[in-house]
Design a protein around this motif. Sequence first.
Motif, PDB file in Angstrom:
ATOM      1  N   LEU A   1      60.156  42.821  38.647  1.00 28.84           N
ATOM      2  CA  LEU A   1      59.955  44.423  39.089  1.00 28.84           C
ATOM      3  C   LEU A   1      59.742  44.394  40.452  1.00 28.84           C
ATOM      4  O   LEU A   1      59.035  43.827  41.213  1.00 28.84           O
ATOM      5  N   THR A   2      60.484  45.534  41.286  1.00 31.88           N
ATOM      6  CA  THR A   2      60.282  45.576  42.654  1.00 31.88           C
ATOM      7  C   THR A   2      60.006  46.918  43.187  1.00 31.88           C
ATOM      8  O   THR A   2      60.259  47.767  42.565  1.00 31.88           O
ATOM      9  N   PHE A   3      58.667  47.150  44.001  1.00 33.71           N
ATOM     10  CA  PHE A   3      58.099  48.213  44.203  1.00 33.71           C
ATOM     11  C   PHE A   3      58.248  48.441  45.646  1.00 33.71           C
ATOM     12  O   PHE A   3      58.790  47.746  46.532  1.00 33.71           O
ATOM     13  N   SER A   4      58.247  49.829  46.003  1.00 39.60           N
ATOM     14  CA  SER A   4      58.427  50.113  47.474  1.00 39.60           C
ATOM     15  C   SER A   4      57.436  49.757  48.200  1.00 39.60           C
ATOM     16  O   SER A   4      57.631  49.835  49.783  1.00 39.60           O
ATOM     17  N   GLU A   5      56.144  49.199  48.009  1.00 38.55           N
ATOM     18  CA  GLU A   5      55.096  48.494  48.971  1.00 38.55           C
ATOM     19  C   GLU A   5      54.518  47.627  48.083  1.00 38.55           C
ATOM     20  O   GLU A   5      54.917  47.418  46.972  1.00 38.55           O
ATOM     21  N   SER A   6      53.916  46.745  48.642  1.00 35.93           N
ATOM     22  CA  SER A   6      53.157  45.672  47.963  1.00 35.93           C
ATOM     23  C   SER A   6      51.977  46.126  47.204  1.00 35.93           C
ATOM     24  O   SER A   6      51.546  47.087  47.050  1.00 35.93           O
ATOM     25  N   VAL A   7      51.695  45.252  46.102  1.00 36.22           N
ATOM     26  CA  VAL A   7      50.885  45.516  45.011  1.00 36.22           C
ATOM     27  C   VAL A   7      50.151  44.636  44.648  1.00 36.22           C
ATOM     28  O   VAL A   7      50.300  43.420  44.987  1.00 36.22           O
ATOM     29  N   GLN A   8      49.034  44.749  43.774  1.00 35.40           N
ATOM     30  CA  GLN A   8      48.188  43.692  43.495  1.00 35.40           C
ATOM     31  C   GLN A   8      48.127  43.973  41.804  1.00 35.40           C
ATOM     32  O   GLN A   8      48.227  44.848  41.191  1.00 35.40           O
ATOM     33  N   LEU A   9      47.834  42.647  41.393  1.00 40.96           N
ATOM     34  CA  LEU A   9      47.757  42.770  39.628  1.00 40.96           C
ATOM     35  C   LEU A   9      46.659  43.433  39.117  1.00 40.96           C
ATOM     36  O   LEU A   9      45.448  43.391  39.886  1.00 40.96           O
ATOM     37  N   VAL A  10      46.704  43.794  37.899  1.00 36.61           N
ATOM     38  CA  VAL A  10      45.526  44.254  37.080  1.00 36.61           C
ATOM     39  C   VAL A  10      45.312  43.435  36.025  1.00 36.61           C
ATOM     40  O   VAL A  10      46.330  43.412  35.173  1.00 36.61           O
ATOM     41  N   THR A  11      44.274  42.853  35.813  1.00 40.06           N
ATOM     42  CA  THR A  11      44.114  41.867  34.596  1.00 40.06           C
ATOM     43  C   THR A  11      44.599  42.348  33.287  1.00 40.06           C
ATOM     44  O   THR A  11      44.085  43.349  32.827  1.00 40.06           O
ATOM     45  N   GLY A  12      45.311  41.759  32.500  1.00 40.29           N
ATOM     46  CA  GLY A  12      45.829  42.260  31.263  1.00 40.29           C
ATOM     47  C   GLY A  12      46.582  43.375  31.332  1.00 40.29           C
ATOM     48  O   GLY A  12      46.811  44.065  30.025  1.00 40.29           O
ATOM     49  N   LYS A  13      47.174  43.972  32.365  1.00 44.74           N
ATOM     50  CA  LYS A  13      47.747  45.273  32.069  1.00 44.74           C
ATOM     51  C   LYS A  13      49.479  44.900  32.349  1.00 44.74           C
ATOM     52  O   LYS A  13      49.999  45.950  32.999  1.00 44.74           O
ATOM     53  N   VAL A  14      49.984  43.663  32.445  1.00 49.81           N
ATOM     54  CA  VAL A  14      51.415  43.592  32.528  1.00 49.81           C
ATOM     55  C   VAL A  14      51.930  42.661  31.212  1.00 49.81           C
ATOM     56  O   VAL A  14      51.318  41.732  31.082  1.00 49.81           O
ATOM     57  N   GLN A  15      52.863  43.216  30.531  1.00 53.04           N
ATOM     58  CA  GLN A  15      53.294  42.614  29.476  1.00 53.04           C
ATOM     59  C   GLN A  15      54.656  42.856  28.832  1.00 53.04           C
ATOM     60  O   GLN A  15      55.193  44.039  29.607  1.00 53.04           O
ATOM     61  N   VAL A  16      55.446  41.914  28.319  1.00 54.95           N
ATOM     62  CA  VAL A  16      56.885  42.209  27.761  1.00 54.95           C
ATOM     63  C   VAL A  16      56.681  42.114  26.215  1.00 54.95           C
ATOM     64  O   VAL A  16      56.309  41.026  25.910  1.00 54.95           O
TER      65      VAL A  16
ATOM     66  N   SER B   1      55.978  46.842  29.985  1.00 52.18           N
ATOM     67  CA  SER B   1      54.979  47.814  30.604  1.00 52.18           C
ATOM     68  C   SER B   1      54.069  47.201  31.628  1.00 52.18           C
ATOM     69  O   SER B   1      53.767  45.903  31.656  1.00 52.18           O
ATOM     70  N   PHE B   2      53.700  47.992  32.534  1.00 51.01           N
ATOM     71  CA  PHE B   2      52.780  47.414  33.665  1.00 51.01           C
ATOM     72  C   PHE B   2      51.933  48.436  34.210  1.00 51.01           C
ATOM     73  O   PHE B   2      52.271  49.737  34.070  1.00 51.01           O
ATOM     74  N   ARG B   3      50.840  47.863  34.761  1.00 53.51           N
ATOM     75  CA  ARG B   3      50.107  48.539  35.722  1.00 53.51           C
ATOM     76  C   ARG B   3      49.470  47.782  36.691  1.00 53.51           C
ATOM     77  O   ARG B   3      48.824  46.622  36.703  1.00 53.51           O
ATOM     78  N   VAL B   4      49.880  48.294  38.024  1.00 55.00           N
ATOM     79  CA  VAL B   4      49.452  47.348  39.353  1.00 55.00           C
ATOM     80  C   VAL B   4      48.599  48.413  40.146  1.00 55.00           C
ATOM     81  O   VAL B   4      48.659  49.501  40.031  1.00 55.00           O
ATOM     82  N   ILE B   5      48.123  47.755  41.209  1.00 47.56           N
ATOM     83  CA  ILE B   5      47.647  48.676  42.361  1.00 47.56           C
ATOM     84  C   ILE B   5      48.293  48.390  43.401  1.00 47.56           C
ATOM     85  O   ILE B   5      48.683  47.455  43.761  1.00 47.56           O
ATOM     86  N   SER B   6      48.619  49.763  44.071  1.00 47.09           N
ATOM     87  CA  SER B   6      49.542  49.852  45.102  1.00 47.09           C
ATOM     88  C   SER B   6      48.601  49.463  46.678  1.00 47.09           C
ATOM     89  O   SER B   6      47.333  49.383  46.412  1.00 47.09           O
ATOM     90  N   ALA B   7      49.141  49.046  47.638  1.00 44.61           N
ATOM     91  CA  ALA B   7      48.711  48.573  48.833  1.00 44.61           C
ATOM     92  C   ALA B   7      47.551  49.869  49.146  1.00 44.61           C
ATOM     93  O   ALA B   7      46.558  49.434  50.098  1.00 44.61           O
ATOM     94  N   ASP B   8      47.753  51.038  48.988  1.00 43.02           N
ATOM     95  CA  ASP B   8      46.695  52.049  49.240  1.00 43.02           C
ATOM     96  C   ASP B   8      45.739  52.251  48.140  1.00 43.02           C
ATOM     97  O   ASP B   8      44.958  53.273  48.107  1.00 43.02           O
TER      98      ASP B   8
END
Length: 552
Positions: free
Chosen positions: A59-74, A110-117
């Motif tokens: 997955l490619t986002f428009s800005e850098s992101v950080q992971l949220v534990t347990g919130k990314v899955q296929v 399904s994903f949930r990450v934290i954006s750079a801001d």
Amino acid sequence: MARMTFDRRRALAGGFGLLIGLFLVLLGPAAPASAHAALVASDPGNGTIVPDAPNKVTLTFSESVQLVTGKVQVLAPDGSRADQGEPTVDGGTLTIPLRSGGGRGTYLISFRVISADSHPVGGSITYSVGAASAPPTSAIDDSKVDPVVRALIPVGKYLGYVGLVLLVGPALVLALLWPHRLSRRGPSRVIWTGMGLVGFSTLMAIWLQVPYSIGTGLFDVRVGDLRDVLGSTFGAVMLVRIGVLCAAALLLRPFLSGKGESKTDLALLGVLGVAALATWPLTGHPTASPVAGVSVVIDAIHLAAMSVWLGGLVMLGGFLLRQANERELSAILPIWSRWAATAVTALILAGVVQALIEVSSLDGLFNSTYGRLILVKAALAGLVLGVAWFSRRLVRSKQAEAEPRGLRRIVGIELAITAVVLGVTAALVQIAPPRTAEAASTASTSSTVTQTLTSSTMAMQVDIFPAAVGNNSIHLYAYTPDNKPLTVVEWTGTAALESKGIEPIQIPLLRITDFHAVGDIALPSAGQWTFKFTARTSDIDQQTLTMTANIS
């Protein structure tokens, strides 16, 4: 009696302005977007069908992101986990490793990450292996943000801005303009109040970031989740701010008492003030800007100018114009007037540069919530500048020194209006700037059109990418009614746009596997195109299926 009546009116005006500011803060979170990064691409693409199971998803986002534990899955078509191992992030690219030998059907990412801001970005997309099927259902609501948490975040930011105003400007005035004969008790209370508000807003921000990141309620915070936030970039910046506040508190005590004050302590306080101001842009929009270094510096200057100007007004209206005599005011007001002019100039220039970076176009300025709030903020700032110009005239004419009551009235008006400006500013940090919306729009318009065409003897999956004027790639997959690969001997296809008089254009199709063919075609015009595909399965058996697709 008249003076008491005026003071009450001024206090009511200031209180009314603060209430309006808080009201605008509470309205801010109701804006449509809180995620400030956009998913711009994926591999496999959203809604596409691939012939073989991939070993990873990107997955490619428009800005850098950080992971949220347990919130990314296929999830596989049967609902089981298809991902294997820990996902990784490199800048704006999220990679999810998959189990080998994945079955046919539709998969859910399904994903949930934290954006750079520091804002959460959540969502889900699908892809299919071999053929489409009913997608699995995720138990994770990746786009959820608790409404109470959403409302409290800008309130906390507002308190932090007010704290900066009561801390930076008053400390500077006390250090350089305060008459020695006057007591420091009142200003000291103001400064300690500012210190307390900044500290409280920082702790509040840390706590709220936990449910904001993972999508839970205000008090549904676990120790592990709090540890994850403290270990993130956001948490590190907040901890730095707390450390700076603690160091500043040690130096402020002798300074505020007027005993043991030294130039070294004042210099250290200045350095700590700069460090504290820098922590605000490091957790906001500037870090995700196309020119992040410039945006961070500009935002810090903006905050510093705001804090000096408004904090100085608090000291002027609350203490100096009441307690200083005419001789002292004649020395203080001209200096303060130059300070204010410099701060306001820096404030305007920094604000304009910020707006140009974040808004990026006239359409974004007038047709987005962020842009309209920028216009509201600019209008209010212009009103304040008009009032400030009038107060500067009073100072230059020497009227304020002999009769400071008029200047106090003007200062009260400035503070009331700027309370609303702070409210708008706190709302802005929760709203996606137009540059983010444009990135998301670009991603959404560059998508694949996927349709499944059926007859009594076959199902044909059609993918058209990017479904836009110009060169397009077409993938065709043939299946039996029970979803098994169907051997096709020969493929043919045409594309026509009758509304513009474009007759059927032959699509050259190349047979890749028994059931898969690809082709390329240049579509010259936008509109509702009609595609016809013929699949010959034997010397005498063939099927022709028709579909329409909007080409933008």
